[in-house]
Design a protein around this motif. Sequence first.
Motif, PDB file in Angstrom:
ATOM      1  N   ASP A   1     -28.992 -47.573   8.607  1.00 40.81           N
ATOM      2  CA  ASP A   1     -29.525 -48.262   9.772  1.00 40.81           C
ATOM      3  C   ASP A   1     -29.294 -47.399  11.007  1.00 40.81           C
ATOM      4  N   ILE A   2     -30.349 -46.817  11.536  1.00 36.10           N
ATOM      5  CA  ILE A   2     -30.234 -45.936  12.693  1.00 36.10           C
ATOM      6  C   ILE A   2     -29.611 -46.660  13.875  1.00 36.10           C
ATOM      7  N   ALA A   3     -30.007 -47.902  14.080  1.00 31.77           N
ATOM      8  CA  ALA A   3     -29.492 -48.671  15.215  1.00 31.77           C
ATOM      9  C   ALA A   3     -27.976 -48.847  15.129  1.00 31.77           C
ATOM     10  N   GLU A   4     -27.451 -49.107  13.929  1.00 29.42           N
ATOM     11  CA  GLU A   4     -26.009 -49.292  13.780  1.00 29.42           C
ATOM     12  C   GLU A   4     -25.258 -47.983  13.984  1.00 29.42           C
ATOM     13  N   VAL A   5     -25.815 -46.878  13.507  1.00 32.79           N
ATOM     14  CA  VAL A   5     -25.194 -45.570  13.742  1.00 32.79           C
ATOM     15  C   VAL A   5     -25.106 -45.288  15.235  1.00 32.79           C
ATOM     16  N   LEU A   6     -26.193 -45.547  15.944  1.00 29.65           N
ATOM     17  CA  LEU A   6     -26.210 -45.313  17.387  1.00 29.65           C
ATOM     18  C   LEU A   6     -25.229 -46.228  18.105  1.00 29.65           C
ATOM     19  N   ALA A   7     -25.153 -47.484  17.682  1.00 33.77           N
ATOM     20  CA  ALA A   7     -24.230 -48.417  18.326  1.00 33.77           C
ATOM     21  C   ALA A   7     -22.786 -47.945  18.180  1.00 33.77           C
ATOM     22  N   ARG A   8     -22.423 -47.442  16.996  1.00 37.61           N
ATOM     23  CA  ARG A   8     -21.059 -46.947  16.791  1.00 37.61           C
ATOM     24  C   ARG A   8     -20.779 -45.724  17.656  1.00 37.61           C
ATOM     25  N   ALA A   9     -21.757 -44.828  17.754  1.00 38.15           N
ATOM     26  CA  ALA A   9     -21.561 -43.619  18.560  1.00 38.15           C
ATOM     27  C   ALA A   9     -21.453 -43.951  20.045  1.00 38.15           C
ATOM     28  N   ILE A  10     -22.337 -44.804  20.536  1.00 43.11           N
ATOM     29  CA  ILE A  10     -22.355 -45.138  21.964  1.00 43.11           C
ATOM     30  C   ILE A  10     -21.120 -45.955  22.349  1.00 43.11           C
ATOM     31  N   ASP A  11     -20.621 -46.772  21.425  1.00 43.69           N
ATOM     32  CA  ASP A  11     -19.443 -47.590  21.690  1.00 43.69           C
ATOM     33  C   ASP A  11     -18.196 -46.740  21.937  1.00 43.69           C
ATOM     34  N   VAL A  12     -18.173 -45.516  21.412  1.00 43.52           N
ATOM     35  CA  VAL A  12     -17.043 -44.612  21.651  1.00 43.52           C
ATOM     36  C   VAL A  12     -16.904 -44.314  23.142  1.00 43.52           C
ATOM     37  N   PHE A  13     -18.038 -44.291  23.870  1.00 41.47           N
ATOM     38  CA  PHE A  13     -18.040 -43.854  25.261  1.00 41.47           C
ATOM     39  C   PHE A  13     -18.323 -44.974  26.261  1.00 41.47           C
ATOM     40  N   ARG A  14     -18.995 -46.045  25.828  1.00 38.42           N
ATOM     41  CA  ARG A  14     -19.344 -47.166  26.710  1.00 38.42           C
ATOM     42  C   ARG A  14     -19.958 -46.680  28.029  1.00 38.42           C
ATOM     43  N   PRO A  15     -21.060 -45.943  27.984  1.00 42.01           N
ATOM     44  CA  PRO A  15     -21.638 -45.383  29.209  1.00 42.01           C
ATOM     45  C   PRO A  15     -22.335 -46.438  30.056  1.00 42.01           C
ATOM     46  N   GLY A  16     -22.465 -46.146  31.340  1.00 46.20           N
ATOM     47  CA  GLY A  16     -23.236 -47.029  32.212  1.00 46.20           C
ATOM     48  C   GLY A  16     -24.717 -46.746  32.128  1.00 46.20           C
ATOM     49  N   CYS A  17     -25.072 -45.502  31.823  1.00 47.84           N
ATOM     50  CA  CYS A  17     -26.474 -45.102  31.678  1.00 47.84           C
ATOM     51  C   CYS A  17     -26.602 -44.204  30.459  1.00 47.84           C
ATOM     52  N   LEU A  18     -27.714 -44.310  29.774  1.00 49.33           N
ATOM     53  CA  LEU A  18     -27.967 -43.409  28.662  1.00 49.33           C
ATOM     54  C   LEU A  18     -29.442 -43.335  28.360  1.00 49.33           C
ATOM     55  N   SER A  19     -29.809 -42.273  27.666  1.00 49.05           N
ATOM     56  CA  SER A  19     -31.176 -42.130  27.173  1.00 49.05           C
ATOM     57  C   SER A  19     -31.116 -41.741  25.704  1.00 49.05           C
ATOM     58  N   ILE A  20     -32.142 -42.143  24.967  1.00 50.20           N
ATOM     59  CA  ILE A  20     -32.239 -41.833  23.548  1.00 50.20           C
ATOM     60  C   ILE A  20     -33.615 -41.241  23.280  1.00 50.20           C
ATOM     61  N   ALA A  21     -33.636 -40.020  22.762  1.00 47.31           N
ATOM     62  CA  ALA A  21     -34.883 -39.383  22.349  1.00 47.31           C
ATOM     63  C   ALA A  21     -34.882 -39.299  20.829  1.00 47.31           C
TER      64      ALA A  21
END
Length: 263
Positions: free
Chosen positions: A192-212
């Motif tokens: 699940d691409i969405a779950e992989v991304l959620a785990r990665a982004i949760d490491v940093f908890r950014p205020g802004c991000l972009s996904i290409a």
Amino acid sequence: IYKFISNIQPLIHLARNVNLTLRACRYSRGSFIFPNSQPFPYTSFKGEVVVVEESLPMNSLRYRKASVMTPNSNNNPSRAWHVFTASADVEPDETVVVVEVCMTELDRVNARSFFRRKGDEKNSDSAGKEMTRLSGIDMINANAFICDFAFDPCGYSMNGVDGDRYSTIHVTPEEGFSYASFECGLSLYDGDIAEVLARAIDVFRPGCLSIATTYNGEGYDHEVTKRVERVLAKKLGLKCRSRLMDEFPGSGTVVYQSFTLRR
């Protein structure tokens, strides 16, 4: 990125020595945080494209396109995704999906994991392994073999491999210009691409991000794009502010999404 363009010709030369032929090239990046401080050729995307094209073999990779994907959004007016592709074939022959995430305004507590402790005498490899464990990066893909490195006094870099899947992370944690990037290559059919991304982004908890997300071959799936937005909203409180799509001959479809925290 500073070394990448200058390494194109040496890499092509090494490939020829082992009887490999270049069939496709893709160069992509986000917007620089300090664009006026960049050295040549990174002072303009047009300049970068010229240098890349001059580095490629003549009379090959004839399907070429350069594009700047700029969100029409007041939330992120300066954020854009820059893409140049060149391919020998009009149709891509790969099924891999490449996801590139750029994150800014990292959570200050989470960012502490990427600072060396005062008096820490560990070497960069040992300190990197500690950062991997403390930050939770090792749980993004628990099966990956990770090569990690810690900079002094702060900063972090890693590359991970799991079969034919790869991932890479780079972190600049200083407050005021904090930044982290996450890139991975995977298949639409092996997780699940969405779950992989959620785990990665949760490491940093950014205020802004972009996904290409680059979908090669016939793999573009609008439902995957929508699921990423739903999962990030539910788990991390991130709202999609813009979504753009562009097609590149021989190199697939690129979907570019921008997110900020719900205010």
